[in-house]
Design a protein around this motif. Structure first.
Motif, PDB file in Angstrom:
ATOM      1  N   ARG A   1      -3.283   9.154  -4.353  1.00 20.69           N
ATOM      2  CA  ARG A   1      -4.588   8.653  -3.930  1.00 20.69           C
ATOM      3  C   ARG A   1      -5.504   8.369  -5.126  1.00 20.69           C
ATOM      4  O   ARG A   1      -6.659   8.002  -4.952  1.00 20.69           O
ATOM      5  CB  ARG A   1      -5.255   9.668  -2.998  1.00 20.69           C
ATOM      6  CG  ARG A   1      -4.422   9.943  -1.752  1.00 20.69           C
ATOM      7  CD  ARG A   1      -5.040  11.006  -0.872  1.00 20.69           C
ATOM      8  NE  ARG A   1      -6.050  10.460   0.028  1.00 20.69           N
ATOM      9  CZ  ARG A   1      -6.776  11.196   0.857  1.00 20.69           C
ATOM     10  NH1 ARG A   1      -6.606  12.515   0.884  1.00 20.69           N
ATOM     11  NH2 ARG A   1      -7.666  10.638   1.653  1.00 20.69           N
TER      12      ARG A   1
ATOM     13  N   GLU B   1     -12.094  -2.535  -0.387  1.00 26.69           N
ATOM     14  CA  GLU B   1     -11.081  -1.958   0.497  1.00 26.69           C
ATOM     15  C   GLU B   1      -9.854  -2.856   0.584  1.00 26.69           C
ATOM     16  O   GLU B   1      -8.711  -2.380   0.549  1.00 26.69           O
ATOM     17  CB  GLU B   1     -11.649  -1.717   1.894  1.00 26.69           C
ATOM     18  CG  GLU B   1     -10.616  -1.099   2.831  1.00 26.69           C
ATOM     19  CD  GLU B   1     -11.164  -0.818   4.216  1.00 26.69           C
ATOM     20  OE1 GLU B   1     -10.484  -0.107   4.980  1.00 26.69           O
ATOM     21  OE2 GLU B   1     -12.267  -1.314   4.536  1.00 26.69           O
TER      22      GLU B   1
ATOM     23  N   HIS C   1     -12.709   4.817   1.177  1.00 35.03           N
ATOM     24  CA  HIS C   1     -11.446   4.209   1.617  1.00 35.03           C
ATOM     25  C   HIS C   1     -10.253   5.128   1.352  1.00 35.03           C
ATOM     26  O   HIS C   1      -9.113   4.667   1.250  1.00 35.03           O
ATOM     27  CB  HIS C   1     -11.265   2.861   0.936  1.00 35.03           C
ATOM     28  CG  HIS C   1     -12.418   1.928   1.162  1.00 35.03           C
ATOM     29  ND1 HIS C   1     -12.896   1.632   2.418  1.00 35.03           N
ATOM     30  CD2 HIS C   1     -13.215   1.248   0.291  1.00 35.03           C
ATOM     31  CE1 HIS C   1     -13.930   0.808   2.324  1.00 35.03           C
ATOM     32  NE2 HIS C   1     -14.139   0.563   1.044  1.00 35.03           N
TER      33      HIS C   1
ATOM     34  N   ARG D   1      -9.475   7.129  -1.280  1.00 35.48           N
ATOM     35  CA  ARG D   1      -8.920   7.261  -2.628  1.00 35.48           C
ATOM     36  C   ARG D   1      -9.881   8.048  -3.522  1.00 35.48           C
ATOM     37  O   ARG D   1     -11.057   8.214  -3.197  1.00 35.48           O
ATOM     38  CB  ARG D   1      -8.653   5.888  -3.245  1.00 35.48           C
ATOM     39  CG  ARG D   1      -7.767   4.983  -2.412  1.00 35.48           C
ATOM     40  CD  ARG D   1      -6.319   5.459  -2.316  1.00 35.48           C
ATOM     41  NE  ARG D   1      -5.521   4.542  -1.527  1.00 35.48           N
ATOM     42  CZ  ARG D   1      -4.929   3.455  -2.012  1.00 35.48           C
ATOM     43  NH1 ARG D   1      -5.052   3.161  -3.295  1.00 35.48           N
ATOM     44  NH2 ARG D   1      -4.222   2.668  -1.229  1.00 35.48           N
TER      45      ARG D   1
ATOM     46  N   GLU E   1     -17.521   4.436  -3.095  1.00 30.66           N
ATOM     47  CA  GLU E   1     -16.855   3.405  -2.302  1.00 30.66           C
ATOM     48  C   GLU E   1     -15.345   3.608  -2.295  1.00 30.66           C
ATOM     49  O   GLU E   1     -14.679   3.406  -1.278  1.00 30.66           O
ATOM     50  CB  GLU E   1     -17.206   2.016  -2.827  1.00 30.66           C
ATOM     51  CG  GLU E   1     -16.670   0.906  -1.939  1.00 30.66           C
ATOM     52  CD  GLU E   1     -17.171  -0.482  -2.313  1.00 30.66           C
ATOM     53  OE1 GLU E   1     -16.717  -1.466  -1.692  1.00 30.66           O
ATOM     54  OE2 GLU E   1     -18.009  -0.592  -3.234  1.00 30.66           O
ATOM     55  N   THR E   2     -14.798   4.017  -3.431  1.00 35.63           N
ATOM     56  CA  THR E   2     -13.362   4.294  -3.499  1.00 35.63           C
ATOM     57  C   THR E   2     -13.010   5.445  -2.556  1.00 35.63           C
ATOM     58  O   THR E   2     -12.003   5.392  -1.836  1.00 35.63           O
ATOM     59  CB  THR E   2     -12.959   4.627  -4.945  1.00 35.63           C
ATOM     60  OG1 THR E   2     -13.313   3.536  -5.808  1.00 35.63           O
ATOM     61  CG2 THR E   2     -11.462   4.867  -5.062  1.00 35.63           C
TER      62      THR E   2
ATOM     63  N   LEU F   1      -7.670  -2.373  -2.444  1.00 32.53           N
ATOM     64  CA  LEU F   1      -6.942  -1.107  -2.399  1.00 32.53           C
ATOM     65  C   LEU F   1      -5.785  -1.179  -1.412  1.00 32.53           C
ATOM     66  O   LEU F   1      -4.678  -0.717  -1.702  1.00 32.53           O
ATOM     67  CB  LEU F   1      -7.890   0.022  -2.006  1.00 32.53           C
ATOM     68  CG  LEU F   1      -8.947   0.411  -3.044  1.00 32.53           C
ATOM     69  CD1 LEU F   1      -9.995   1.315  -2.421  1.00 32.53           C
ATOM     70  CD2 LEU F   1      -8.302   1.088  -4.243  1.00 32.53           C
ATOM     71  N   ARG F   2      -6.023  -1.759  -0.271  1.00 32.04           N
ATOM     72  CA  ARG F   2      -4.957  -1.864   0.733  1.00 32.04           C
ATOM     73  C   ARG F   2      -3.838  -2.787   0.266  1.00 32.04           C
ATOM     74  O   ARG F   2      -2.696  -2.689   0.746  1.00 32.04           O
ATOM     75  CB  ARG F   2      -5.534  -2.398   2.049  1.00 32.04           C
ATOM     76  CG  ARG F   2      -6.607  -1.516   2.657  1.00 32.04           C
ATOM     77  CD  ARG F   2      -6.047  -0.227   3.224  1.00 32.04           C
ATOM     78  NE  ARG F   2      -7.102   0.643   3.726  1.00 32.04           N
ATOM     79  CZ  ARG F   2      -7.399   1.829   3.221  1.00 32.04           C
ATOM     80  NH1 ARG F   2      -6.704   2.323   2.205  1.00 32.04           N
ATOM     81  NH2 ARG F   2      -8.368   2.567   3.730  1.00 32.04           N
TER      82      ARG F   2
ATOM     83  N   GLU G   1     -15.961  -5.817  -1.366  1.00 34.54           N
ATOM     84  CA  GLU G   1     -14.672  -6.180  -0.775  1.00 34.54           C
ATOM     85  C   GLU G   1     -13.524  -5.339  -1.342  1.00 34.54           C
ATOM     86  O   GLU G   1     -12.367  -5.744  -1.331  1.00 34.54           O
ATOM     87  CB  GLU G   1     -14.376  -7.662  -1.029  1.00 34.54           C
ATOM     88  CG  GLU G   1     -15.406  -8.603  -0.421  1.00 34.54           C
ATOM     89  CD  GLU G   1     -15.146 -10.062  -0.750  1.00 34.54           C
ATOM     90  OE1 GLU G   1     -15.382 -10.907   0.128  1.00 34.54           O
ATOM     91  OE2 GLU G   1     -14.701 -10.337  -1.895  1.00 34.54           O
TER      92      GLU G   1
ATOM     93  N   GLU H   1       0.827  -1.202   0.000  1.00 38.54           N
ATOM     94  CA  GLU H   1       0.000   0.000   0.000  1.00 38.54           C
ATOM     95  C   GLU H   1       0.862   1.252   0.000  1.00 38.54           C
ATOM     96  O   GLU H   1       0.583   2.227  -0.723  1.00 38.54           O
ATOM     97  CB  GLU H   1      -0.936   0.012   1.204  1.00 38.54           C
ATOM     98  CG  GLU H   1      -1.869   1.222   1.206  1.00 38.54           C
ATOM     99  CD  GLU H   1      -2.833   1.231   2.354  1.00 38.54           C
ATOM    100  OE1 GLU H   1      -3.865   1.937   2.249  1.00 38.54           O
ATOM    101  OE2 GLU H   1      -2.577   0.560   3.377  1.00 38.54           O
TER     102      GLU H   1
END
Length: 817
Positions: A49, A305, A345, A347, A341-342, A308-309, A303, A40
C-alpha cells in the motif's frame, strides 16, 4: 472477454512476464476495466500500500537548449534569462533552502548542450572554467553534495559514455525521458522536428550506455504529443528490452502532455484521464509488479485515484521549495494534502530517496561508495527514507515527529470506528491470533504496516500479550559480566570485540580471570541479583575448560545464583577445543551449574545476511543446532534478533519462522528479545556498509510482530531498555512486550557500540517505565517464575531461583497465566 485475454491477464497477475505480441494483443483487445484491475493487483503485490515520493529541490542549472520541442516552455533564449547558467552561489542557495525544508534530493534540470547553439552559453562556460554544460553540471553536483549533503539526481539529456562516467561519482541517479520511440514524431510538423537529441535511437543509446556502466536511470514516456497507442507500447517495450539486459531502469514515468500558451502545440488536445490510466496500466503489464511506475501528481490535480487504480506506486519528485520548472503552471501539491488524498484511496504516502527502495537496498551495486553510504545511513529496512530521527542506544528520547504515528494510535483507539485495514493484513492477524504458523509473505506484510494498519498490528499484539501473560511487567535482577573483549572473530557489526593489542574505539582489550568474575557475581548477589549473565569474545587462548572454570568459580562464590551464560558461538568453541560432541559438552556445562543460555550470536538467522556481517562466525544451522541440543539436555535459553543493519523485512520473517519452528520441537525458549542495532561505533557502519539502526517504527513493530508470529509458543517478549531507552521501552510494552529484561549491572557491549543508556537500571526506574503504561512491575526469576514481594510491594531477593522444570510444561504454565 476471450479466454486468451483472460489467460494473459491471469499470467501477468501471477507474476509472469508477457511476450511483446501478447502485450500488443492486450492493448488492442482487453477491456479497460480488466486492464486496470490487473494492474492494480500487480502493483499491490509488488509494492503493497506504499506510494513513494522524493522530497527534493529543483535546480534549473540552465534553461538554454539546442532543441526546440513543440510543447516546451522550459527552454528559452539567452536574451530572456539573467544569465546563461546559475552561479555556484545561486545553486547553493537553492540547495540550502532544500536542506532547511527536509529535502534529500537535488534534481538538476537543464537544457541539452546549449553551447552547440548559443555563443552566450559558450562564453559563460569559458568564464566558469568549462567547455561543456555537462562538465559544469558535474562540478555543481559535487559542490551540492559536498556542501549540503543533498544527493544529486541529474537530467542532462543525451550523453556519451565518457559523460556518464564523469557524472557517476557525484550522482545518486540520472534520468532521461525517452518520451517516444516513434521516429515519425521527428518528421517535419512533428513535436521533435529539428530536435537532434530527441531522435529515439540517440536517447536509447544513452540509456544503453548507462546500463553498460551500471548507472541507475529514471526514464519514461510522454503521452499525448501525437503518438498512437501502438507507438506507446513500442516505446515501453524498447525500454523493457534495455532493462532486461542491464536491470538499470529504476523507475518508469508515464507523463501526460499539458498544452502551454506560446508553444507550437498550444492548441493540441491533452490526453484524457482514461487514456492516461490505460497507458499506466499497460506500463505495469509490460514491466511487471516490481517496477516503480510514477505519474506527476501536479499534472492531474483532483484525479489521483484513477492513477493509483491504474498501477502507480510513486508520485515522483515533489518540492516544498521550488516550482516545477518544466510545468510551471502546475503547482506542486502540499505534501500533507497529498498524503491525505493518497490515504483517502487506501494507500500510504512514504518518503523515499533519489533511488527507489529496491535500488537503495542494493546501493553498493548501483552507486559509488560515498553515495551508497549516504543512502544507507538515511534508509529504513525497506529502502525508503527514514521517517524519524530516533536512533537506538543513544539515550536521546524520541522526538515529537518520531512519536507521531503512535500518538495517532491513541486518537484512533478513542474512536468507535474500526481502522481500515486491508483484507490480507487482517487475515494474517487473525491467523496469528489463532496460533497458526504464518507464511513469510504474511510476516513481511505485518512489518510493512503503516498508519491504520500499524495501529491494527500493535493493538492485536497488545491484546495477545494481555490474554497470554496478563498486565504485569516483569524483570529480573541480574548482573552482566563480559569477562573478555578479546575475540578471534571479526564480525562487521561488533564494536565490543578487540584483538590482543587493540586500544581503539571504547577502551583497550581486557580479560577477567575466574576470581574476578566470581567477585563480581558475589557483589551482585549481595545487591539482590538472582542471575549472573556471562558472555565474552572468543578468546584465542580459551578452551572448553575455560568456561567450566568460570562456572565453578561463580558456583563456589554464589551457590544459589542462576548462571545464564555462554552464547552458542562460545559453546561450539568450547566443544571443539576439547574435541567433544556438542551434546557431551553441554551436559558437562549443565552438570557444572549452567542453567540457561543467552540467545545471542543469532544476529539474523539467514545466511544471506550472515555472509555480510559475520562471515567467519557460526551459520544459521549451527546456531539452531546448539540451541536444539541444549533444550534436549534440559538447558533452556532465550532467543534474540539483532536488526537494523543490512537486512530486510523478509530476513526478519525467516528469522522468526526459524525460532518458531525450533520452539515447536523443543519448547526450550523462555523469551524472545529484539535487539536494535546500535550503530555509532560499529566498524561496518563506519565503513559505510550498514544502516543507522532501525527506525522507531521498525523497532516497536519488531516486538509486536514477534508477539503475533511466535504466539502461543513463546509467551514472553522482552524489550531492551538499554537499546530502546525508557520512552521506547514503554512503547514496546504497549505493542506486545511484557518484560523489561534485567537490571544489567556492568553492562558493556552496548556501551562499546556507542550506547549511552547506562550500565544498570534500578528497580524504581523500571517501575516508572511500567507505570507510564499503567502496568505494575513484577520481579521474576530467569525462568519467569514470579518472585515474592514484601509488605511494601518490593521484591524479596537473594534467594535461590526455583528448580528447573520441563520446558513444555513451563510454556503451558506461562500460556495460562
Amino acid at each position: 472477454m476471450p479466454d486468451r485475454i483472460l489467460s494473459l491477464l491471469d499470467h501477468a497477475r501471477s507474476g509472469g512476464m508477457l511476450a511483446d505480441d501478447d502485450i500488443h494483443l492486450l492493448a488492442e483487445q482487453a477491456p479497460l476495466a480488466a486492464l486496470l484491475g490487473t494492474a492494480e493487483a500487480m502493483t499491490l503485490a509488488g509494492h503493497g500500500r506504499s506510494v513513494g515520493y522524493s522530497r527534493k529541490v529543483f535546480i534549473p542549472l540552465t534553461r538554454l537548449c539546442r532543441n526546440t520541442c513543440g510543447y516546451c516552455t522550459f527552454a528559452t533564449t539567452p536574451g530572456r534569462v539573467p544569465s546563461a547558467y546559475l552561479s555556484a552561489d545561486e545553486v547553493l542557495a537553492i540547495a540550502r533552502a532544500g536542506v532547511a525544508a527536509g529535502c534529500h534530493e537535488a534534481l538538476f534540470t537543464l537544457g541539452e548542450r546549449p553551447e552547440s547553439r548559443y555563443r552566450a552559453a559558450r562564453d559563460a562556460l569559458a568564464a566558469l572554467g568549462h567547455d561543456s554544460t555537462i562538465g559544469y553540471l558535474a562540478e555543481m553536483a559535487a559542490l551540492v553534495q559536498r556542501e549540503t549533503g543533498l544527493l544529486p539526481h541529474v537530467n542532462p539529456g543525451t550523453m556519451d559514455a565518457d559523460e556518464i562516467a564523469l557524472l557517476r561519482p557525484m550522482s545518486a541517479s540520472m534520468g532521461i525521458m525517452l518520451e517516444s520511440s516513434s521516429t515519425r514524431l521527428c518528421e517535419r510538423g512533428g513535436p521533435h522536428w529539428k530536435c537532434e537529441d530527441k531522435l529515439p535511437g540517440v536517447r536509447l543509446d544513452t540509456l544503453r550506455r548507462a546500463g553498460e556502466l551500471g548507472v541507475p536511470m529514471t526514464t519514461g514516456i510522454l503521452i499525448g504529443i501525437g503518438e498512437t497507442r501502438r507507438e506507446r507500447i513500442d516505446s515501453l517495450l524498447a525500454l523493457r528490452e534495455l532493462h532486461r539486459r542491464y536491470g538499470h531502469l529504476q523507475e518508469i514515468i508515464v507523463q501526460n502532455f499539458r498544452a502551454k500558451p506560446g508553444t507550437v502545440m498550444a492548441g493540441a488536445e491533452e490526453p484524457a484521464l482514461d487514456d492516461h490510466a490505460w497507458t499506466i496500466a499497460m506500463a505495469r503489464l509490460v514491466f511487471g509488479a516490481a517496477m516503480s511506475i510514477q505519474a506527476p501528481p501536479n499534472l492531474r490535480p483532483g484525479e489521483l485515484e484513477a492513477l493509483l487504480r491504474a498501477g502507480i506506486n510513486d508520485w515522483g519528485g515533489i518540492s516544498p521549495v521550488t516550482l516545477d520548472h518544466v510545468n510551471p503552471e502546475a503547482a506542486w501539491p502540499q505534501i500533507d494534502a497529498l498524503a491525505a488524498e493518497t490515504a483517502l484511496h487506501g494507500r500510504q504516502l512514504r518518503l523515499r530517496l533519489p533511488l527507489v527502495p529496491s535500488y537503495v537496498r542494493e546501493a553498493a551495486r548501483w552507486v559509488p561508495a560515498p553515495i551508497a553510504t549516504a543512502l544507507l545511513r538515511r534508509a529504513d529496512a525497506s529502502g525508503f527514507a527514514r521517517p524519524d530521527d530516533w536512533l537506538a542506544g543513544t539515550g536521546t528520547p524520541p522526538s515529537a515527529a518520531a512519536l507521531q504515528p503512535f500518538a495517532r494510535r491513541a486518537a484512533a483507539m478513542s474512536s468507535t470506528a474500526s481502522a481500515p485495514v486491508s483484507a490480507p493484513l487482517r487475515a494474517a492477524i487473525e491467523r496469528a491470533e489463532q496460533g497458526r504458523t504464518l507464511g513469510e509473505d504474511d510476516i513481511v506484510r505485518l512489518f510493512d504496516a503503516h498508519g491504520d494498519e500499524l495501529h491494527a498490528v500493535i493493538d492485536a499484539a497488545d491484546r495477545l500479550r494481555r490474554q497470554t501473560v496478563g498486565e504485569a511487567v516483569s524483570h529480573v535482577r541480574n548482573c552482566n559480566i563480559n569477562y573478555t573483549n578479546i575475540c578471534q572473530h571479526r564480525c562487521g557489526f561488533c564494536a565490543f570485540a578487540k584483538s590482543h593489542a587493540a586500544s581503539t574505539l571504547r577502551g583497550p582489550a581486557y580479560r577477567l580471570d575466574a576470581a574476578q568474575v566470581a567477585a563480581r557475581a558475589e557483589e551482585a548477589w549481595l545487591r539482590g541479583a538472582t542471575e549472573v549473565c556471562m558472555q565474552g569474545g572468543i578468546h584465542p587462548h580459551y578452551t572448553g575448560d575455560s568456561y567450566l572454570e568460570l562456572l565453578a568459580a561463580v558456583k563456589q562464590a554464589t551457590p544459589a545464583m542462576h548462571i545464564h551464560a555462554f552464547s552458542p558461538l562460545e559453546i561450539r568453541h568450547g566443544a571443539a577445543t576439547l574435541g567433544l560432541p556438542l551434546r557431551d559438552y553441554l551436559i558437562r556445562l549443565r552438570d557444572a551449574g549452567l542453567r540457561t543460555l543467552p540467545g545471542t550470536a543469532a544476529e539474523i538467522l539467514d545466511d544471506e545476511v550472515r555472509a555480510l556481517i559475520c562471515a567467519d562466525k557460526l551459520d544459521t544451522a549451527q546456531w539452531l543446532e546448539v540451541m536444539e541440543i541444549a533444550h534436549e539436555v534440559g538447558i533452556r535459553s532465550t532467543a534474540t534478533i539483532m536488526f537494523g543493519h543490512v537486512e530486510e523485512p523478509r530476513h526478519w520473517a525467516r528469522h522468526l519462522l526459524a525460532i518458531r519452528a525450533l520452539q515447536a520441537r523443543t519448547g526450550g525458549f523462555t523469551e524472545f528479545v529484539p535487539l536494535p542495532f546500535v550503530h555509532m561505533e560499529s566498524p561496518l557502519w563506519h565503513k559505510g556498509g550498514a544502516r543507522s539502526g532501525p527506525t522507531l517504527r521498525e523497532a516497536v513493530l519488531m516486538h509486536a510482530v514477534a508477539r503475533l508470529v511466535l504466539h502461543p509458543l513463546i509467551p514472553n517478549i522482552q524489550t531492551s531498555w538499554v537499546k530502546m531507552g525508557a520512552t521506547g521501552a514503554a512503547l514496546c510494552l504497549q505493542a506486545g512486550a511484557n518484560d523489561l529484561g534485567g537490571t544489567l549491572m556492568y553492562e558493556s557491549i552496548t556501551r562499546a557500540a556507542g550506547g549511552a543508556n547506562g550500565q544498570s537500571m534500578e528497580t524504581g526506574d523500571l517501575r516508572a517505565i511500567a507505570a507510564s503504561c499503567g502496568r505494575p512491575l513484577q520481579q521474576r526469576s530467569t525462568l519467569y517464575e514470579v518472585l515474592p514481594q514484601n509488605a511494601a510491594g518490593l521484591p524479596l531477593t537473594g534467594g535461590s531461583p526455583p528448580p528447573d522444570s520441563d520446558p513444555r510444561r513451563m510454556i503451558a504454565l506461562h500460556s495460562s497465566a
